[in-house]
Design a protein around this motif. Structure first.
Motif, PDB file in Angstrom:
ATOM      1  N   ILE A   1     100.583  15.945  26.240  1.00  0.00           N
ATOM      2  CA  ILE A   1      99.594  16.331  25.445  1.00  0.00           C
ATOM      3  C   ILE A   1      98.708  15.244  25.223  1.00  0.00           C
ATOM      4  CG2 ILE A   1      98.730  17.754  23.369  1.00  0.00           C
ATOM      5  CD1 ILE A   1     101.295  18.997  23.206  1.00  0.00           C
ATOM      6  N   ASP A   2      97.333  15.375  25.602  1.00  0.00           N
ATOM      7  CA  ASP A   2      96.502  14.238  25.490  1.00  0.00           C
ATOM      8  C   ASP A   2      95.206  14.725  25.157  1.00  0.00           C
ATOM      9  OD1 ASP A   2      97.985  12.019  26.700  1.00  0.00           O
ATOM     10  OD2 ASP A   2      98.005  13.331  28.244  1.00  0.00           O
ATOM     11  N   ILE A   3      94.487  13.878  24.413  1.00  0.00           N
ATOM     12  CA  ILE A   3      93.159  14.289  23.849  1.00  0.00           C
ATOM     13  C   ILE A   3      92.168  13.495  24.892  1.00  0.00           C
ATOM     14  CG2 ILE A   3      91.214  14.178  22.313  1.00  0.00           C
ATOM     15  CD1 ILE A   3      93.829  15.883  21.351  1.00  0.00           C
ATOM     16  N   LEU A   4      91.296  14.235  25.609  1.00  0.00           N
ATOM     17  CA  LEU A   4      90.288  13.994  26.668  1.00  0.00           C
ATOM     18  C   LEU A   4      88.984  13.862  26.047  1.00  0.00           C
ATOM     19  CD1 LEU A   4      91.535  15.715  29.945  1.00  0.00           C
ATOM     20  CD2 LEU A   4      92.165  13.613  29.070  1.00  0.00           C
ATOM     21  N   SER A   5      88.287  12.549  25.969  1.00  0.00           N
ATOM     22  CA  SER A   5      86.857  12.868  25.810  1.00  0.00           C
ATOM     23  C   SER A   5      85.981  13.904  26.710  1.00  0.00           C
ATOM     24  CB  SER A   5      86.268  11.280  25.874  1.00  0.00           C
ATOM     25  OG  SER A   5      86.192  11.007  27.264  1.00  0.00           O
ATOM     26  N   LYS A   6      84.935  14.096  26.282  1.00  0.00           N
ATOM     27  CA  LYS A   6      83.911  15.048  26.904  1.00  0.00           C
ATOM     28  C   LYS A   6      84.045  14.572  28.542  1.00  0.00           C
ATOM     29  CE  LYS A   6      80.081  15.696  25.413  1.00  0.00           C
ATOM     30  NZ  LYS A   6      78.632  15.757  24.816  1.00  0.00           N
ATOM     31  N   ASN A   7      83.549  13.368  28.674  1.00  0.00           N
ATOM     32  CA  ASN A   7      83.272  12.902  30.020  1.00  0.00           C
ATOM     33  C   ASN A   7      84.776  13.006  30.995  1.00  0.00           C
ATOM     34  OD1 ASN A   7      80.693  12.473  29.942  1.00  0.00           O
ATOM     35  ND2 ASN A   7      80.848  10.401  28.884  1.00  0.00           N
ATOM     36  N   SER A   8      85.821  12.460  30.290  1.00  0.00           N
ATOM     37  CA  SER A   8      87.014  12.748  30.660  1.00  0.00           C
ATOM     38  C   SER A   8      87.567  13.966  31.383  1.00  0.00           C
ATOM     39  CB  SER A   8      88.176  11.971  30.136  1.00  0.00           C
ATOM     40  OG  SER A   8      87.994  10.543  29.966  1.00  0.00           O
ATOM     41  N   PHE A   9      87.259  14.946  30.493  1.00  0.00           N
ATOM     42  CA  PHE A   9      87.642  16.200  30.589  1.00  0.00           C
ATOM     43  C   PHE A   9      86.738  16.787  31.609  1.00  0.00           C
ATOM     44  CE2 PHE A   9      85.817  20.665  29.828  1.00  0.00           C
ATOM     45  CZ  PHE A   9      86.871  21.265  30.459  1.00  0.00           C
ATOM     46  N   LEU A  10      85.175  16.550  31.742  1.00  0.00           N
ATOM     47  CA  LEU A  10      84.336  16.997  32.914  1.00  0.00           C
ATOM     48  C   LEU A  10      85.219  16.641  34.257  1.00  0.00           C
ATOM     49  CD1 LEU A  10      81.025  16.983  30.978  1.00  0.00           C
ATOM     50  CD2 LEU A  10      82.477  19.086  31.590  1.00  0.00           C
ATOM     51  N   GLN A  11      85.318  15.091  34.036  1.00  0.00           N
ATOM     52  CA  GLN A  11      85.749  14.589  35.282  1.00  0.00           C
ATOM     53  C   GLN A  11      87.223  15.176  35.921  1.00  0.00           C
ATOM     54  OE1 GLN A  11      86.429  10.317  35.015  1.00  0.00           O
ATOM     55  NE2 GLN A  11      87.078  10.199  37.270  1.00  0.00           N
ATOM     56  N   ALA A  12      88.235  15.447  34.779  1.00  0.00           N
ATOM     57  CA  ALA A  12      89.331  16.074  35.192  1.00  0.00           C
ATOM     58  C   ALA A  12      89.037  17.553  35.886  1.00  0.00           C
ATOM     59  CB  ALA A  12      90.324  16.246  34.135  1.00  0.00           C
ATOM     60  N   ALA A  13      88.186  18.424  34.977  1.00  0.00           N
ATOM     61  CA  ALA A  13      87.898  19.494  35.613  1.00  0.00           C
ATOM     62  C   ALA A  13      87.521  19.716  36.980  1.00  0.00           C
ATOM     63  CB  ALA A  13      87.030  20.251  34.654  1.00  0.00           C
ATOM     64  N   GLY A  14      86.509  18.806  37.303  1.00  0.00           N
ATOM     65  CA  GLY A  14      85.984  18.903  38.492  1.00  0.00           C
ATOM     66  C   GLY A  14      87.011  18.361  39.604  1.00  0.00           C
TER      67      GLY A  14
ATOM     68  N   PRO B   1      81.879  23.866  34.697  1.00  0.00           N
ATOM     69  CA  PRO B   1      82.714  24.033  33.572  1.00  0.00           C
ATOM     70  C   PRO B   1      81.646  24.368  32.410  1.00  0.00           C
ATOM     71  CG  PRO B   1      82.456  21.505  33.885  1.00  0.00           C
ATOM     72  CD  PRO B   1      82.066  22.294  35.238  1.00  0.00           C
ATOM     73  N   GLY B   2      80.594  24.433  32.704  1.00  0.00           N
ATOM     74  CA  GLY B   2      79.707  24.727  31.634  1.00  0.00           C
ATOM     75  C   GLY B   2      79.611  26.059  31.263  1.00  0.00           C
ATOM     76  N   THR B   3      80.206  26.963  32.147  1.00  0.00           N
ATOM     77  CA  THR B   3      80.301  28.448  31.913  1.00  0.00           C
ATOM     78  C   THR B   3      81.290  28.993  30.811  1.00  0.00           C
ATOM     79  OG1 THR B   3      82.169  28.740  33.818  1.00  0.00           O
ATOM     80  CG2 THR B   3      79.779  29.108  34.342  1.00  0.00           C
ATOM     81  N   PHE B   4      82.200  27.818  30.525  1.00  0.00           N
ATOM     82  CA  PHE B   4      83.359  28.121  29.519  1.00  0.00           C
ATOM     83  C   PHE B   4      83.343  26.808  28.488  1.00  0.00           C
ATOM     84  CE2 PHE B   4      85.294  26.332  33.356  1.00  0.00           C
ATOM     85  CZ  PHE B   4      86.110  25.382  32.594  1.00  0.00           C
ATOM     86  N   TYR B   5      82.623  25.927  28.864  1.00  0.00           N
ATOM     87  CA  TYR B   5      82.343  24.607  27.917  1.00  0.00           C
ATOM     88  C   TYR B   5      81.258  24.062  28.198  1.00  0.00           C
ATOM     89  CZ  TYR B   5      83.464  19.878  26.562  1.00  0.00           C
ATOM     90  OH  TYR B   5      83.556  18.670  25.730  1.00  0.00           O
ATOM     91  N   ASN B   6      80.531  24.014  26.872  1.00  0.00           N
ATOM     92  CA  ASN B   6      78.914  23.445  26.981  1.00  0.00           C
ATOM     93  C   ASN B   6      79.028  22.085  26.772  1.00  0.00           C
ATOM     94  OD1 ASN B   6      76.315  22.512  26.113  1.00  0.00           O
ATOM     95  ND2 ASN B   6      76.167  24.283  24.916  1.00  0.00           N
ATOM     96  N   PRO B   7      78.894  21.398  28.058  1.00  0.00           N
ATOM     97  CA  PRO B   7      78.760  20.042  28.180  1.00  0.00           C
ATOM     98  C   PRO B   7      77.670  19.210  27.131  1.00  0.00           C
ATOM     99  CG  PRO B   7      78.555  20.789  30.376  1.00  0.00           C
ATOM    100  CD  PRO B   7      78.490  21.819  29.220  1.00  0.00           C
TER     101      PRO B   7
END
Length: 170
Positions: free
Chosen positions: A85-98, A105-111
């Protein structure tokens, strides 16, 4: 002797209370706190369910069809799962999702307004002994109140390594 025991118990409990006192920390102080990130979770699953029964509540039609039930008996899930279990910053999450193929990811997470994201992952590189991956089985499949079984089924060595799950508030 009873008086000494009472005094010792009182002294120990007052020490425990003072040791567990929590003090507030300001955001500016908290931002300077560092440490190892993430939490690892390892689980050896051993889940058993007596039965899962599906019942059709429709009345019988003119051909005698409708109603009845089917039951799956002796359901088991066994094997190892390791997760982090990790906490990702917004940018890290968007990079991982991509990286896993999420193209928007904006369809379910507002960047623009989204914050940090909790990531639960089953690491791809975790080593699991041969034959210890997840196994799911059903001992018997029965129709209605019939004692005869249609047979059983199993899903063996289900490998979930590399799976990721993300959680955030909105």
């Amino acid at each position: 002797m009873k008086l000494i025991t009472t005094l010792v118990a009182a002294a120990l409990s007052s020490l425990a209370l003072s040791a567990s006192a929590m003090t507030p920390i300001q955001d500016t102080e908290l931002s300077a706190v560092t440490g190892q990130d993430g939490v690892s979770i390892f689980a050896n699953l051993n889940v058993k369910m007596d039965s899962f029964v599906y019942t059709d509540t429709d009345p019988l039609d003119a051909n005698g069809l409708g109603g009845g039930s089917i039951s799956f008996n002796g359901i088991k899930a066994t094997g190892l799962i390791a997760a982090s279990i990790d906490i990702l910053s917004k940018n890290s999450f968007l990079q991982a999702a991509g990286a896993v193929g999420v193209t928007n990811p904006g369809t379910f997470y507002n960047p623009q307004t989204g914050g940090d994201v909790v990531q639960i992952a089953i690491p791809a590189d975790v080593q699991v002994a041969a034959g210890k991956l997840l196994n799911i089985s059903v001992d018997a499949v029965k129709m209605g109140n019939n004692a005869a079984s249609f047979g059983s089924f199993a899903m063996n060595q289900l490998d979930l390594r590399g799976t990721q799950v993300w959680i955030w508030a909105h």
